[in-house]
Every structure is written in C-alpha cells, then in structure tokens.
Design an enzyme around this catalytic site. Structure first.
Site, PDB file in Angstrom:
ATOM      1  N   LYS A 118     -13.640  35.448  21.477  1.00  0.00           N
ATOM      2  CA  LYS A 118     -14.584  34.485  20.917  1.00  0.00           C
ATOM      3  C   LYS A 118     -15.074  33.532  22.010  1.00  0.00           C
ATOM      4  O   LYS A 118     -16.254  33.185  22.066  1.00  0.00           O
ATOM      5  CB  LYS A 118     -13.921  33.701  19.787  1.00  0.00           C
ATOM      6  CG  LYS A 118     -13.584  34.528  18.554  1.00  0.00           C
ATOM      7  CD  LYS A 118     -12.982  33.662  17.464  1.00  0.00           C
ATOM      8  CE  LYS A 118     -12.638  34.471  16.235  1.00  0.00           C
ATOM      9  NZ  LYS A 118     -12.117  33.634  15.135  1.00  0.00           N
ATOM     10  N   ASN A 152      -6.463  34.433  17.887  1.00  0.00           N
ATOM     11  CA  ASN A 152      -7.763  34.928  18.320  1.00  0.00           C
ATOM     12  C   ASN A 152      -8.797  33.819  18.465  1.00  0.00           C
ATOM     13  O   ASN A 152      -9.926  34.069  18.884  1.00  0.00           O
ATOM     14  CB  ASN A 152      -8.280  36.022  17.377  1.00  0.00           C
ATOM     15  CG  ASN A 152      -8.509  35.533  15.963  1.00  0.00           C
ATOM     16  OD1 ASN A 152      -7.844  34.605  15.480  1.00  0.00           O
ATOM     17  ND2 ASN A 152      -9.448  36.145  15.266  1.00  0.00           N
ATOM     18  N   ASP A 194     -14.473  29.206  13.187  1.00  0.00           N
ATOM     19  CA  ASP A 194     -13.811  30.398  12.661  1.00  0.00           C
ATOM     20  C   ASP A 194     -13.961  30.366  11.130  1.00  0.00           C
ATOM     21  O   ASP A 194     -14.176  29.299  10.542  1.00  0.00           O
ATOM     22  CB  ASP A 194     -12.338  30.367  13.061  1.00  0.00           C
ATOM     23  CG  ASP A 194     -11.509  31.409  12.342  1.00  0.00           C
ATOM     24  OD1 ASP A 194     -11.874  32.590  12.379  1.00  0.00           O
ATOM     25  OD2 ASP A 194     -10.500  31.018  11.721  1.00  0.00           O
ATOM     26  N   LEU A 195     -13.837  31.517  10.502  1.00  0.00           N
ATOM     27  CA  LEU A 195     -13.957  31.563   9.039  1.00  0.00           C
ATOM     28  C   LEU A 195     -12.595  31.521   8.343  1.00  0.00           C
ATOM     29  O   LEU A 195     -12.175  30.497   7.841  1.00  0.00           O
ATOM     30  CB  LEU A 195     -14.742  32.815   8.615  1.00  0.00           C
ATOM     31  CG  LEU A 195     -16.250  32.792   8.884  1.00  0.00           C
ATOM     32  CD1 LEU A 195     -16.894  34.107   8.443  1.00  0.00           C
ATOM     33  CD2 LEU A 195     -16.924  31.619   8.188  1.00  0.00           C
ATOM     34  N   ASP A 196     -11.901  32.656   8.301  1.00  0.00           N
ATOM     35  CA  ASP A 196     -10.667  32.766   7.522  1.00  0.00           C
ATOM     36  C   ASP A 196      -9.578  31.849   8.062  1.00  0.00           C
ATOM     37  O   ASP A 196      -9.247  31.875   9.251  1.00  0.00           O
ATOM     38  CB  ASP A 196     -10.182  34.218   7.511  1.00  0.00           C
ATOM     39  CG  ASP A 196     -11.180  35.135   6.829  1.00  0.00           C
ATOM     40  OD1 ASP A 196     -11.253  35.112   5.600  1.00  0.00           O
ATOM     41  OD2 ASP A 196     -11.916  35.835   7.556  1.00  0.00           O
ATOM     42  N   ASP A 232      -7.748  28.588  13.705  1.00  0.00           N
ATOM     43  CA  ASP A 232      -6.394  28.499  13.160  1.00  0.00           C
ATOM     44  C   ASP A 232      -5.420  29.530  13.717  1.00  0.00           C
ATOM     45  O   ASP A 232      -4.227  29.464  13.447  1.00  0.00           O
ATOM     46  CB  ASP A 232      -6.421  28.658  11.631  1.00  0.00           C
ATOM     47  CG  ASP A 232      -6.650  30.105  11.218  1.00  0.00           C
ATOM     48  OD1 ASP A 232      -7.698  30.678  11.585  1.00  0.00           O
ATOM     49  OD2 ASP A 232      -5.779  30.674  10.539  1.00  0.00           O
ATOM     50  N   THR A 238     -16.026  34.692  14.416  1.00  0.00           N
ATOM     51  CA  THR A 238     -15.055  35.269  13.501  1.00  0.00           C
ATOM     52  C   THR A 238     -14.543  36.628  13.959  1.00  0.00           C
ATOM     53  O   THR A 238     -15.148  37.281  14.815  1.00  0.00           O
ATOM     54  CB  THR A 238     -15.708  35.415  12.100  1.00  0.00           C
ATOM     55  OG1 THR A 238     -14.780  35.998  11.184  1.00  0.00           O
ATOM     56  CG2 THR A 238     -16.950  36.285  12.154  1.00  0.00           C
ATOM     57  N   GLY A 239     -13.448  37.051  13.362  1.00  0.00           N
ATOM     58  CA  GLY A 239     -12.959  38.407  13.570  1.00  0.00           C
ATOM     59  C   GLY A 239     -13.638  39.397  12.641  1.00  0.00           C
ATOM     60  O   GLY A 239     -13.468  40.603  12.780  1.00  0.00           O
TER      61      GLY A 239
END
Length: 272
Positions: free
Chosen positions: A200, A226, A9-11, A223, A43-44
């Site tokens: 995801k 999602n 995941d990114l953020d 984190d 990612t979202g």
C-alpha cells in the site's frame, strides 16, 4: 500541519464489523473533500468488492487495490498501474498450497475466483446479497485454478486463510522464501500473496508524487500488518484501537476502535 491527502484502509479501519461506514466518518470525510483534501482508499480488496464504499464516499480518486498490486480508476473503469503475479509464480503458489487444507481465493482481472465454498466465500456472498445488484462483487466458481491461470490476463493476488494459524504461517513463509513473493497478514487468519515489492505504501507514494505532493502531506489510517507500509511512511500514521499491538507500536498515533468515531476525531483535529 494541514494534511492534503487522507488514505484509508477499509476492513477493520473505515468499516465497522458490520461492513458499514460510521455516519461520523462519512460526514467528516465529506467535509474534507469539500475543503480540497484528497481522500483515497488503500485496501487488500479487489476493486469489484469496493463499489458501495467508494460510492458512499463520493470519491473521484483512484483506489489502491490488493495491497498495492494495482491502482484502479472507477470513472475510467481501467487499471492505471499494476504489478501482477506471473503465471509461473501463480503455478508455484498453487504447488505449495496443494495437499493442504488452507483455503484460497485467486483475484484476477475483474473477478474473485474460488474452487470450493468455505466460510470466507460464504460470508462475502451473504454480504453481497444485501447490496444492489450493480454493487455486488463478481465472484466466480472455477473447477481448477490451474486452468484459470491460462485464461486470465492479470493475477492480482491469492488470499489464503485457515483456522490453523501455525500452518498458515508455515506455508506462507515457505512461499515467501521459495518463490520470493510478498506474504502479508491482512486479517487475523488471512495472508495475502502478491508480487514482491507491492505494498500500500509503495502505490500510495507513487500516486501522491504523481499529484505533485509528498508522503509528508498524507495522513493514513490502518489496522493490520498490510497497512504498515503506509503508516510508517506518511506524515501521520494512525492505527485503530482494534489493531494488534505490533501495529500500534509502529504507528504515530492510536485512535479508537472501528466501532467508534476515532477517524472523525483525528481528522477534525489534524486536518480540518
């Protein structure tokens, strides 16, 4: 076990609060790639808002975007697989959001559309201005989402946010129940609305199996809610230290928060 895929995941996970990748993460992920491990972003975000991170990591894999709504290949510049919202579903979402003060973005084709400026838009624009022009996300102002729906090919998701978390929860739960869509919390004040079935985990499984591997070959980092669809279905699901407790409880491991080299430590221990 030596894992063959690292899903990130990114953020809130790979990215620091300043939207940077820690040097330790860059180093270890580069080592993993050179060792033959596939590194994948899940990612979202819309693919137009991933450029700087994809290029910094020097990836050759497709990107899982908008919580699994579609798989995007940067090298071919095309969508490989997708399940977007229908026009009818998008119109129904807007009907639920009308006459509320919930902010919303509509992610379509190659752009993120907005009707009114709000804090989320301003933050993204401010971040965008720090990037080279070729890496800046395509954000477009439209006078009406209703009109835009008829002008685009694919509607990936709605990103909704509000400081009134109770109202945000109430409205998105109504959308989930009345229209039968997926509504996932991707940030403390943001809920993403996508086609039901998109996640995801679903899109990651689809890609992993297309490569002749299984989800047991994957280590994933996330984190937020999602991310649970992949954290709970891979060989090793790792929650960040800054995750909410409900996410930590459902992960296999919990590492340091996203300001510290926890990702690097886990990869060195379990992959390299």
């Amino acid at each position: 076990m030596s894992y063959r895929v690292i899903a990130l995941d990114l953020d809130g996970t790979l990215l620091s609060p300043q939207k940077n990748i820690l040097p330790e993460s860059l180093t270890v992920l580069n080592e993993a790639r050179k060792a033959g491990v596939k590194v994948l972003i899940a990612t979202g975000r819309h693919h137009v808002a991933i450029h700087p991170f994809y290029q910094a990591l020097q990836l050759d894999t497709p990107v899982i975007c908008c919580n699994g709504t579609y798989l995007y290949d940067y090298h071919q510049k095309k969508v490989l697989a997708s399940d977007p919202l229908s026009s009818q579903e998008a119109i129904k979402v807007l009907a639920h959001l009308s006459n509320t003060d919930i902010h919303r973005l509509m992610y379509v084709d190659d752009a993120m559309l907005y009707e009114e400026l709000h804090d989320t838009i301003i933050r993204t624009m401010t971040w965008s201005e720090t990037l080279p022009e070729s890496q800046r996300p395509n954000m477009q102002h439209v006078s009406s989402f209703q009109y835009a729906i008829g002008e685009v090919q694919s509607i990936w998701k709605f990103a909704t946010c509000s400081p009134d978390l109770a109202k945000l929860r109430e409205i998105t739960e109504q959308i989930e129940n009345d229209i039968d869509l997926a509504c996932e919390w991707s940030w403390f004040d943001q809920v993403d609305i996508t086609k039901k079935g998109n996640s995801k985990g679903m899109r990651l499984k689809q890609w992993v199996e297309s490569q002749g591997m299984s989800m047991q070959d994957v280590i994933a980092f996330g984190d937020n809610f999602n991310d649970l669809s992949m954290l709970e279905t891979v060989g090793l699901g790792v929650a960040m230290g800054n995750s909410v407790d409900a996410v930590k409880e459902r992960a296999d491991l919990v590492t340091l928060d996203n300001t510290q080299p926890g990702i690097a430590e886990i990869i060195r221990k379990h992959v390299l």
